[in-house]
Design a protein around this motif. Structure first.
Motif, PDB file in Angstrom:
ATOM      1  N   ALA A 128       0.828  -1.207   0.000  1.00  0.00           N
ATOM      2  CA  ALA A 128       0.000   0.000   0.000  1.00  0.00           C
ATOM      3  C   ALA A 128       0.863   1.259   0.000  1.00  0.00           C
ATOM      4  CB  ALA A 128      -0.923  -0.007   1.200  1.00  0.00           C
ATOM      5  N   GLN A 129       0.525   2.197  -0.887  1.00  0.00           N
ATOM      6  CA  GLN A 129       1.239   3.469  -0.997  1.00  0.00           C
ATOM      7  C   GLN A 129       0.229   4.598  -1.102  1.00  0.00           C
ATOM      8  OE1 GLN A 129       4.550   3.592  -0.797  1.00  0.00           O
ATOM      9  NE2 GLN A 129       4.721   1.364  -0.812  1.00  0.00           N
ATOM     10  N   GLN A 130       0.573   5.744  -0.537  1.00  0.00           N
ATOM     11  CA  GLN A 130      -0.239   6.951  -0.681  1.00  0.00           C
ATOM     12  C   GLN A 130       0.673   8.082  -1.118  1.00  0.00           C
ATOM     13  OE1 GLN A 130      -2.676   7.907   2.662  1.00  0.00           O
ATOM     14  NE2 GLN A 130      -3.994   6.145   2.338  1.00  0.00           N
ATOM     15  N   LEU A 131       0.328   8.696  -2.243  1.00  0.00           N
ATOM     16  CA  LEU A 131       1.111   9.787  -2.807  1.00  0.00           C
ATOM     17  C   LEU A 131       0.186  10.953  -3.085  1.00  0.00           C
ATOM     18  CD1 LEU A 131       2.973   7.452  -5.281  1.00  0.00           C
ATOM     19  CD2 LEU A 131       3.949   8.412  -3.202  1.00  0.00           C
ATOM     20  N   SER A 132       0.763  12.103  -3.406  1.00  0.00           N
ATOM     21  CA  SER A 132      -0.079  13.268  -3.691  1.00  0.00           C
ATOM     22  C   SER A 132       0.495  14.096  -4.832  1.00  0.00           C
ATOM     23  CB  SER A 132      -0.227  14.128  -2.440  1.00  0.00           C
ATOM     24  OG  SER A 132       1.010  14.688  -2.078  1.00  0.00           O
ATOM     25  N   VAL A 133      -0.401  14.812  -5.466  1.00  0.00           N
ATOM     26  CA  VAL A 133      -0.039  15.855  -6.430  1.00  0.00           C
ATOM     27  C   VAL A 133      -0.598  17.135  -5.839  1.00  0.00           C
ATOM     28  CG1 VAL A 133      -0.199  16.667  -8.808  1.00  0.00           C
ATOM     29  CG2 VAL A 133      -0.250  14.210  -8.350  1.00  0.00           C
ATOM     30  N   ASP A 134       0.289  18.065  -5.517  1.00  0.00           N
ATOM     31  CA  ASP A 134      -0.105  19.298  -4.845  1.00  0.00           C
ATOM     32  C   ASP A 134       0.010  20.501  -5.781  1.00  0.00           C
ATOM     33  OD1 ASP A 134      -0.524  18.078  -2.258  1.00  0.00           O
ATOM     34  OD2 ASP A 134       1.653  17.896  -2.113  1.00  0.00           O
ATOM     35  N   ASN A 135      -0.407  21.646  -5.283  1.00  0.00           N
ATOM     36  CA  ASN A 135      -0.294  22.926  -5.998  1.00  0.00           C
ATOM     37  C   ASN A 135      -1.077  22.940  -7.309  1.00  0.00           C
ATOM     38  OD1 ASN A 135       1.498  23.902  -3.971  1.00  0.00           O
ATOM     39  ND2 ASN A 135       3.144  22.765  -4.962  1.00  0.00           N
ATOM     40  N   LEU A 136      -2.298  22.432  -7.279  1.00  0.00           N
ATOM     41  CA  LEU A 136      -3.144  22.386  -8.475  1.00  0.00           C
ATOM     42  C   LEU A 136      -4.157  23.516  -8.513  1.00  0.00           C
ATOM     43  CD1 LEU A 136      -3.764  18.530  -8.563  1.00  0.00           C
ATOM     44  CD2 LEU A 136      -2.056  19.856  -9.824  1.00  0.00           C
ATOM     45  N   GLU A 137      -4.038  24.479  -7.608  1.00  0.00           N
ATOM     46  CA  GLU A 137      -5.031  25.556  -7.527  1.00  0.00           C
ATOM     47  C   GLU A 137      -5.092  26.417  -8.782  1.00  0.00           C
ATOM     48  OE1 GLU A 137      -1.202  26.694  -5.627  1.00  0.00           O
ATOM     49  OE2 GLU A 137      -2.623  25.141  -5.094  1.00  0.00           O
ATOM     50  N   ASN A 138      -4.028  26.470  -9.577  1.00  0.00           N
ATOM     51  CA  ASN A 138      -4.022  27.313 -10.777  1.00  0.00           C
ATOM     52  C   ASN A 138      -4.660  26.655 -12.002  1.00  0.00           C
ATOM     53  OD1 ASN A 138      -2.775  29.454  -9.457  1.00  0.00           O
ATOM     54  ND2 ASN A 138      -0.735  28.634  -9.864  1.00  0.00           N
ATOM     55  N   LEU A 139      -5.027  25.375 -11.905  1.00  0.00           N
ATOM     56  CA  LEU A 139      -5.696  24.723 -13.037  1.00  0.00           C
ATOM     57  C   LEU A 139      -7.121  25.254 -13.166  1.00  0.00           C
ATOM     58  CD1 LEU A 139      -4.618  20.983 -12.710  1.00  0.00           C
ATOM     59  CD2 LEU A 139      -3.667  22.755 -14.191  1.00  0.00           C
ATOM     60  N   SER A 140      -7.558  25.427 -14.398  1.00  0.00           N
ATOM     61  CA  SER A 140      -8.928  25.872 -14.659  1.00  0.00           C
ATOM     62  C   SER A 140      -9.906  24.737 -14.381  1.00  0.00           C
ATOM     63  CB  SER A 140      -9.072  26.297 -16.118  1.00  0.00           C
ATOM     64  OG  SER A 140      -8.203  27.368 -16.398  1.00  0.00           O
ATOM     65  N   PRO A 141     -11.147  25.062 -14.018  1.00  0.00           N
ATOM     66  CA  PRO A 141     -12.154  24.009 -13.848  1.00  0.00           C
ATOM     67  C   PRO A 141     -12.321  23.207 -15.139  1.00  0.00           C
ATOM     68  CG  PRO A 141     -12.940  26.080 -12.952  1.00  0.00           C
ATOM     69  CD  PRO A 141     -11.670  26.392 -13.701  1.00  0.00           C
ATOM     70  N   GLY A 142     -12.491  21.904 -15.009  1.00  0.00           N
ATOM     71  CA  GLY A 142     -12.692  21.060 -16.177  1.00  0.00           C
ATOM     72  C   GLY A 142     -12.257  19.635 -15.913  1.00  0.00           C
ATOM     73  N   MET A 143     -12.157  18.864 -17.001  1.00  0.00           N
ATOM     74  CA  MET A 143     -11.762  17.456 -16.927  1.00  0.00           C
ATOM     75  C   MET A 143     -10.281  17.321 -17.274  1.00  0.00           C
ATOM     76  SD  MET A 143     -13.289  14.111 -18.902  1.00  0.00           S
ATOM     77  CE  MET A 143     -12.710  14.590 -20.518  1.00  0.00           C
ATOM     78  N   TYR A 144      -9.607  16.452 -16.527  1.00  0.00           N
ATOM     79  CA  TYR A 144      -8.194  16.160 -16.751  1.00  0.00           C
ATOM     80  C   TYR A 144      -7.995  14.653 -16.689  1.00  0.00           C
ATOM     81  CZ  TYR A 144      -7.550  21.122 -15.851  1.00  0.00           C
ATOM     82  OH  TYR A 144      -7.631  22.488 -15.926  1.00  0.00           O
ATOM     83  N   PHE A 145      -6.804  14.212 -17.076  1.00  0.00           N
ATOM     84  CA  PHE A 145      -6.439  12.802 -16.960  1.00  0.00           C
ATOM     85  C   PHE A 145      -5.231  12.691 -16.044  1.00  0.00           C
ATOM     86  CE2 PHE A 145      -8.468  13.198 -21.091  1.00  0.00           C
ATOM     87  CZ  PHE A 145      -9.408  12.189 -21.023  1.00  0.00           C
ATOM     88  N   LEU A 146      -5.308  11.788 -15.087  1.00  0.00           N
ATOM     89  CA  LEU A 146      -4.184  11.490 -14.211  1.00  0.00           C
ATOM     90  C   LEU A 146      -3.622  10.146 -14.647  1.00  0.00           C
ATOM     91  CD1 LEU A 146      -2.419  11.902 -11.635  1.00  0.00           C
ATOM     92  CD2 LEU A 146      -4.145  10.552 -10.452  1.00  0.00           C
TER      93      LEU A 146
END
Length: 107
Positions: free
Chosen positions: A73-91
């Motif tokens: 089990a692993q837990q990771l994060s992607v931070d500092n996403l506040e500047n992305l515009s609202p919408g759909m993305y792919f991770l």
């Protein structure tokens, strides 16, 4: 735009050994505001893991990576996403240079 989105989804498909072993990720929160937490159970040790967020045009919007993760089990994060515009993305979760999983996320 819908066709471009569907074409992109098709282009990120892969025959990764992680896919065939039932590799799965859990993303929270989704929709997100300024960060994503990614939980996964790695079937074996991974030398490098990358998490790449792209828009519907395939442009890389954010990325983060880490090295030397043991199996389990692993837990990771992607931070500092506040500047992305609202919408759909792919991770995309990339394990040892191979796309293991791509999921839709929304802001």
């Amino acid at each position: 735009l819908l066709k471009a989105c569907m074409d992109y989804e098709m282009s990120v498909a892969t025959n990764s050994p992680f896919e065939s072993s039932g590799f799965d990720v859990n993303i929270a929160p989704n929709p997100f505001s300024d960060y994503l937490r990614i939980s996964m159970d790695l079937p074996n040790k991974v030398d490098k893991i990358e998490m790449v967020i792209t828009n519907t045009l395939g442009q890389v919007m954010a990325t983060t990576s880490t090295r030397d993760l043991p199996e389990g089990a692993q837990q990771l994060s992607v931070d500092n996403l506040e500047n992305l515009s609202p919408g759909m993305y792919f991770l995309s979760v990339v394990l040892d240079e191979k796309v293991a999983k791509t999921v839709k996320v929304y802001k």
